[in-house]
Design a protein around this motif. Structure first.
Motif, PDB file in Angstrom:
ATOM      1  N   ARG A   1      38.775  64.030  13.029  1.00 45.56           N
ATOM      2  CA  ARG A   1      39.337  62.814  13.629  1.00 45.56           C
ATOM      3  C   ARG A   1      40.550  62.310  12.866  1.00 45.56           C
ATOM      4  O   ARG A   1      41.533  61.885  13.469  1.00 45.56           O
ATOM      5  CB  ARG A   1      38.268  61.718  13.727  1.00 45.56           C
ATOM      6  CG  ARG A   1      37.254  62.024  14.825  1.00 45.56           C
ATOM      7  CD  ARG A   1      36.243  60.909  15.047  1.00 45.56           C
ATOM      8  NE  ARG A   1      35.341  60.809  13.903  1.00 45.56           N
ATOM      9  CZ  ARG A   1      35.157  59.711  13.177  1.00 45.56           C
ATOM     10  NH1 ARG A   1      35.796  58.598  13.472  1.00 45.56           N
ATOM     11  NH2 ARG A   1      34.326  59.704  12.161  1.00 45.56           N
ATOM     12  N   VAL A   2      40.526  62.374  11.541  1.00 44.48           N
ATOM     13  CA  VAL A   2      41.674  61.933  10.735  1.00 44.48           C
ATOM     14  C   VAL A   2      42.889  62.788  11.041  1.00 44.48           C
ATOM     15  O   VAL A   2      44.004  62.281  11.179  1.00 44.48           O
ATOM     16  CB  VAL A   2      41.345  61.966   9.230  1.00 44.48           C
ATOM     17  CG1 VAL A   2      42.604  61.845   8.385  1.00 44.48           C
ATOM     18  CG2 VAL A   2      40.375  60.853   8.874  1.00 44.48           C
ATOM     19  N   GLN A   3      42.686  64.082  11.166  1.00 36.68           N
ATOM     20  CA  GLN A   3      43.804  64.980  11.433  1.00 36.68           C
ATOM     21  C   GLN A   3      44.445  64.712  12.788  1.00 36.68           C
ATOM     22  O   GLN A   3      45.624  65.014  12.982  1.00 36.68           O
ATOM     23  CB  GLN A   3      43.336  66.437  11.361  1.00 36.68           C
ATOM     24  CG  GLN A   3      42.958  66.867   9.965  1.00 36.68           C
ATOM     25  CD  GLN A   3      42.407  68.284   9.935  1.00 36.68           C
ATOM     26  OE1 GLN A   3      42.666  69.091  10.803  1.00 36.68           O
ATOM     27  NE2 GLN A   3      41.635  68.576   8.903  1.00 36.68           N
ATOM     28  N   MET A   4      43.698  64.138  13.703  1.00 36.58           N
ATOM     29  CA  MET A   4      44.199  63.907  15.054  1.00 36.58           C
ATOM     30  C   MET A   4      44.688  62.479  15.296  1.00 36.58           C
ATOM     31  O   MET A   4      45.027  62.138  16.412  1.00 36.58           O
ATOM     32  CB  MET A   4      43.096  64.224  16.076  1.00 36.58           C
ATOM     33  CG  MET A   4      42.617  65.639  16.029  1.00 36.58           C
ATOM     34  SD  MET A   4      44.008  66.741  16.368  1.00 36.58           S
ATOM     35  CE  MET A   4      43.409  68.241  15.652  1.00 36.58           C
ATOM     36  N   THR A   5      44.744  61.654  14.256  1.00 35.58           N
ATOM     37  CA  THR A   5      45.169  60.262  14.429  1.00 35.58           C
ATOM     38  C   THR A   5      46.388  59.951  13.580  1.00 35.58           C
ATOM     39  O   THR A   5      46.822  60.767  12.763  1.00 35.58           O
ATOM     40  CB  THR A   5      44.043  59.290  14.028  1.00 35.58           C
ATOM     41  OG1 THR A   5      43.850  59.390  12.611  1.00 35.58           O
ATOM     42  CG2 THR A   5      42.760  59.571  14.763  1.00 35.58           C
ATOM     43  N   ASP A   6      46.888  58.747  13.738  1.00 32.48           N
ATOM     44  CA  ASP A   6      48.004  58.279  12.916  1.00 32.48           C
ATOM     45  C   ASP A   6      47.592  58.079  11.460  1.00 32.48           C
ATOM     46  O   ASP A   6      48.454  57.953  10.597  1.00 32.48           O
ATOM     47  CB  ASP A   6      48.559  56.966  13.470  1.00 32.48           C
ATOM     48  CG  ASP A   6      49.376  57.178  14.729  1.00 32.48           C
ATOM     49  OD1 ASP A   6      49.794  58.317  14.990  1.00 32.48           O
ATOM     50  OD2 ASP A   6      49.597  56.194  15.457  1.00 32.48           O
ATOM     51  N   LEU A   7      46.302  58.040  11.174  1.00 35.34           N
ATOM     52  CA  LEU A   7      45.861  57.909   9.786  1.00 35.34           C
ATOM     53  C   LEU A   7      46.354  59.080   8.945  1.00 35.34           C
ATOM     54  O   LEU A   7      46.535  58.947   7.739  1.00 35.34           O
ATOM     55  CB  LEU A   7      44.335  57.835   9.707  1.00 35.34           C
ATOM     56  CG  LEU A   7      43.684  56.559  10.199  1.00 35.34           C
ATOM     57  CD1 LEU A   7      42.165  56.694  10.137  1.00 35.34           C
ATOM     58  CD2 LEU A   7      44.139  55.376   9.376  1.00 35.34           C
ATOM     59  N   SER A   8      46.596  60.212   9.593  1.00 37.62           N
ATOM     60  CA  SER A   8      47.030  61.390   8.848  1.00 37.62           C
ATOM     61  C   SER A   8      48.361  61.146   8.136  1.00 37.62           C
ATOM     62  O   SER A   8      48.635  61.755   7.110  1.00 37.62           O
ATOM     63  CB  SER A   8      47.135  62.602   9.763  1.00 37.62           C
ATOM     64  OG  SER A   8      48.116  62.409  10.747  1.00 37.62           O
ATOM     65  N   ARG A   9      49.164  60.232   8.630  1.00 36.94           N
ATOM     66  CA  ARG A   9      50.449  59.962   7.978  1.00 36.94           C
ATOM     67  C   ARG A   9      50.277  59.212   6.663  1.00 36.94           C
ATOM     68  O   ARG A   9      51.181  59.170   5.843  1.00 36.94           O
ATOM     69  CB  ARG A   9      51.391  59.204   8.906  1.00 36.94           C
ATOM     70  CG  ARG A   9      50.932  57.822   9.265  1.00 36.94           C
ATOM     71  CD  ARG A   9      51.868  57.183  10.304  1.00 36.94           C
ATOM     72  NE  ARG A   9      51.247  56.027  10.883  1.00 36.94           N
ATOM     73  CZ  ARG A   9      51.232  54.817  10.335  1.00 36.94           C
ATOM     74  NH1 ARG A   9      51.823  54.617   9.180  1.00 36.94           N
ATOM     75  NH2 ARG A   9      50.633  53.816  10.934  1.00 36.94           N
ATOM     76  N   LEU A  10      49.097  58.633   6.434  1.00 29.68           N
ATOM     77  CA  LEU A  10      48.835  57.912   5.199  1.00 29.68           C
ATOM     78  C   LEU A  10      48.373  58.827   4.067  1.00 29.68           C
ATOM     79  O   LEU A  10      48.291  58.397   2.922  1.00 29.68           O
ATOM     80  CB  LEU A  10      47.759  56.839   5.429  1.00 29.68           C
ATOM     81  CG  LEU A  10      48.104  55.769   6.466  1.00 29.68           C
ATOM     82  CD1 LEU A  10      46.923  54.844   6.672  1.00 29.68           C
ATOM     83  CD2 LEU A  10      49.330  54.987   6.032  1.00 29.68           C
ATOM     84  N   ILE A  11      48.080  60.060   4.401  1.00 26.53           N
ATOM     85  CA  ILE A  11      47.564  60.996   3.402  1.00 26.53           C
ATOM     86  C   ILE A  11      48.726  61.735   2.753  1.00 26.53           C
ATOM     87  O   ILE A  11      49.588  62.286   3.440  1.00 26.53           O
ATOM     88  CB  ILE A  11      46.566  61.977   4.046  1.00 26.53           C
ATOM     89  CG1 ILE A  11      45.365  61.185   4.568  1.00 26.53           C
ATOM     90  CG2 ILE A  11      46.134  63.049   3.055  1.00 26.53           C
ATOM     91  CD1 ILE A  11      44.378  62.006   5.346  1.00 26.53           C
TER      92      ILE A  11
END
Length: 87
Positions: free
Chosen positions: A24-34
């Motif tokens: 799910r993280v890889q498929m969301t905008d949260l991935s830009r925070l990593i």
């Protein structure tokens, strides 16, 4: 001298919930925070989980995942807060 590899042991429930979360993280905008460097180990973990969890392709995957989440969720009255950032 080279550092030895690090091994992490997870229960099947932990592995299933973590696998779903990583997907799910890889498929969301949260991935830009990593941080970019963090993606290499995250992808390695995700790939290892995918290979180790045949249940992720099962027809009843959603039910298995929800059951694992229920088993891992802290009890409502334990007051620990460990899984929610502490308090």
């Amino acid at each position: 001298m080279e550092d030895p590899d690090i091994f992490i042991r997870l229960t099947p429930d932990e592995a299933l919930v973590l696998s779903d979360w990583l997907e799910r993280v890889q498929m969301t905008d949260l991935s830009r925070l990593i941080d970019g460097a963090a993606w290499a180990p995250l992808h390695r973990i995700a790939g290892t989980l995918d290979k180790s969890l045949p249940g992720i392709f099962a027809a009843d995957y959603t039910e298995r995942l929800e059951a694992a989440r229920r088993r891992l969720a802290p009890a409502q009255d334990d007051g620990s807060g460990d899984h929610e950032g502490g308090s």
